[in-house]
Design a protein around this motif. Structure first.
Motif, short mmCIF file in Angstrom:
data_model
loop_
_atom_site.label_atom_id
_atom_site.label_comp_id
_atom_site.label_asym_id
_atom_site.label_seq_id
_atom_site.Cartn_x
_atom_site.Cartn_y
_atom_site.Cartn_z
N THR A 274 -86.57 41.36 -68.13
CA THR A 274 -87.08 40.92 -69.50
C THR A 274 -86.38 40.85 -70.75
O THR A 274 -86.48 40.14 -71.61
N GLY A 275 -85.19 41.61 -70.72
CA GLY A 275 -84.20 41.48 -71.81
C GLY A 275 -84.67 42.49 -72.85
O GLY A 275 -84.02 42.55 -73.85
N LEU A 276 -85.54 43.08 -72.74
CA LEU A 276 -86.04 44.22 -73.44
C LEU A 276 -85.34 45.60 -73.20
O LEU A 276 -84.63 45.81 -72.11
N PRO A 277 -84.81 46.21 -74.31
CA PRO A 277 -83.97 47.23 -74.26
C PRO A 277 -84.57 48.64 -73.76
O PRO A 277 -84.73 49.85 -74.61
N ALA A 278 -85.02 48.58 -72.60
CA ALA A 278 -85.96 49.68 -72.21
C ALA A 278 -85.14 50.96 -71.74
O ALA A 278 -85.73 51.87 -72.02
N ARG A 279 -83.66 50.96 -71.56
CA ARG A 279 -83.16 52.24 -71.35
C ARG A 279 -83.14 52.85 -72.58
O ARG A 279 -83.02 54.09 -72.66
N GLU A 280 -83.09 52.11 -73.93
CA GLU A 280 -82.95 52.89 -75.21
C GLU A 280 -84.51 53.51 -75.30
O GLU A 280 -84.60 54.51 -76.09
N TRP A 281 -85.54 52.83 -74.53
CA TRP A 281 -86.95 53.51 -74.83
C TRP A 281 -86.93 54.97 -74.15
O TRP A 281 -87.53 55.79 -74.55
N VAL A 282 -86.07 54.97 -72.86
CA VAL A 282 -86.29 56.12 -72.24
C VAL A 282 -85.64 57.23 -72.88
O VAL A 282 -85.88 58.34 -72.99
N LYS A 283 -84.35 56.95 -73.72
CA LYS A 283 -83.57 57.83 -74.33
C LYS A 283 -84.68 58.30 -75.66
O LYS A 283 -84.64 59.56 -76.08
N GLY A 284 -85.38 57.35 -76.22
CA GLY A 284 -86.12 57.84 -77.37
C GLY A 284 -87.36 58.37 -77.11
O GLY A 284 -87.56 59.50 -77.79
N LEU A 285 -87.92 58.25 -76.00
CA LEU A 285 -88.99 59.15 -75.43
C LEU A 285 -88.70 60.51 -75.15
O LEU A 285 -89.27 61.41 -75.49
#
Length: 298
Positions: A274-285
């Motif tokens: 998708t090109g979305l920054p999903a690994r940053e989501w995991v770090k943020g959560l």
């Protein structure tokens, strides 16, 4: 020039004590709760002029003020430009849009970034957008590349309250994305416990609500308390972005117990597809939610 002015108070400090907070409605009988729901007064939408600005190749949507209501990069019209809007897609860590009859609904169209992305990216999903202001729908189609309705896309000119209160939508949605602001941008237009309970009712099990919350005043902790009440404390938050916006995720259905390693693997796949920054989501959560150090349990 600072365009993003939706500020919120600090997520971590406000989120953690909210888990045990109680609503002023607690302790009322069923009859009293029903009466309270009937008497709830919603903020009247203020249809200010829909206006636009452009800077550095990005077109912004405004409601007659400097407050940003959405954005689109002109060279990438189907991408999600703003970080907080990207985080609204974090339900992808927990649900697959390829499931049969998958249905995503957006409350508050804005610049149509989420609606366009879901419609283009998930070829099997139904996508619905609910927007009360007809001028916003016109702007979406004339200025932000929103396509006309088809067999998978429906844009409804309707009050979000009426949509979630409609019994025909009970248990109908896999994902509900909520971004409801008017010209004043003082906080969500709909923010009562009854509204959030209705949001939960329209979700399948499993289902996820993502919501853009606002701060710099008391709307953020108030909304977190009410969302926690409606979703039995099954709520996560991201660290704030854009000097303010805080995205929260609320879960319906079976409990979630997953390791961070599994989520990081899932995030890598999402980034590739998708090109979305999903690994940053995991770090943020992982950083912004208490008692989640060993894995995500909610």
């Amino acid at each position: 020039m600072t365009l993003l002015k939706r500020k919120s108070i600090e997520a971590v400090a406000s989120r953690r004590p909210a888990r045990g907070a109680r609503s002023p409605e607690d302790g009322r009988g069923a009859r009293g709760a029903q009466a309270a729901q009937r008497e709830e007064k919603r903020m009247t939408p203020r249809f200010a002029p829909v206006t636009f600005s452009e800077m550095d190749g990005v077109r912004y949507l405004h409601f007659g003020t400097e407050w940003v209501q959405g954005a689109m990069r002109l060279r990438k019209p189907d991408a999600i430009e703003l970080e907080y809007a990207q985080q609204m897609m974090a339900w992808l860590l927990f649900l697959s849009p390829s499931a049969p009859e998958f249905h995503v609904t957006q409350l508050g169209l804005g610049a149509a970034a989420l609606t366009k992305f879901c419609h283009r990216q998930f070829s099997r999903a139904r996508v619905t957008a609910v927007e009360l202001n007809p001028a916003v729908i016109i702007a979406g189609r004339s200025m932000f590349g929103l396509r006309e309705d088809d067999e998978r896309l429906t844009v409804r000119e309707q009050d979000a309250w009426d949509y979630v209160m409609d019994g025909a939508h009970t248990g109908a949605l896999d994902v509900l994305q909520v971004d409801l602001y008017d010209a004043t941008a003082r906080g969500p237009v709909l923010d009562t416990t009854a509204f959030y309970k209705a949001c939960r009712r329209v979700l399948k099990a499993p289902g996820v609500m993502t919501i853009n919350l606002f701060g710099d005043h008391d709307s953020f902790p108030k909304n977190i308390v009410r969302i926690c009440e409606a979703f039995d404390n099954r709520v996560l938050v991201f660290p704030e972005v854009h000097d303010g916006n805080v995205i929260a995720l609320a879960f319906n259905g079976p409990a979630i117990d997953v390791s961070w390693d599994v989520l990081e693997t899932r995030a890598k796949v999402l980034e590739d597809t998708t090109g979305l920054p999903a690994r940053e989501w995991v770090k943020g959560l992982r950083a912004a939610n208490a008692n989640q150090e060993d894995g995500l349990r909610i």
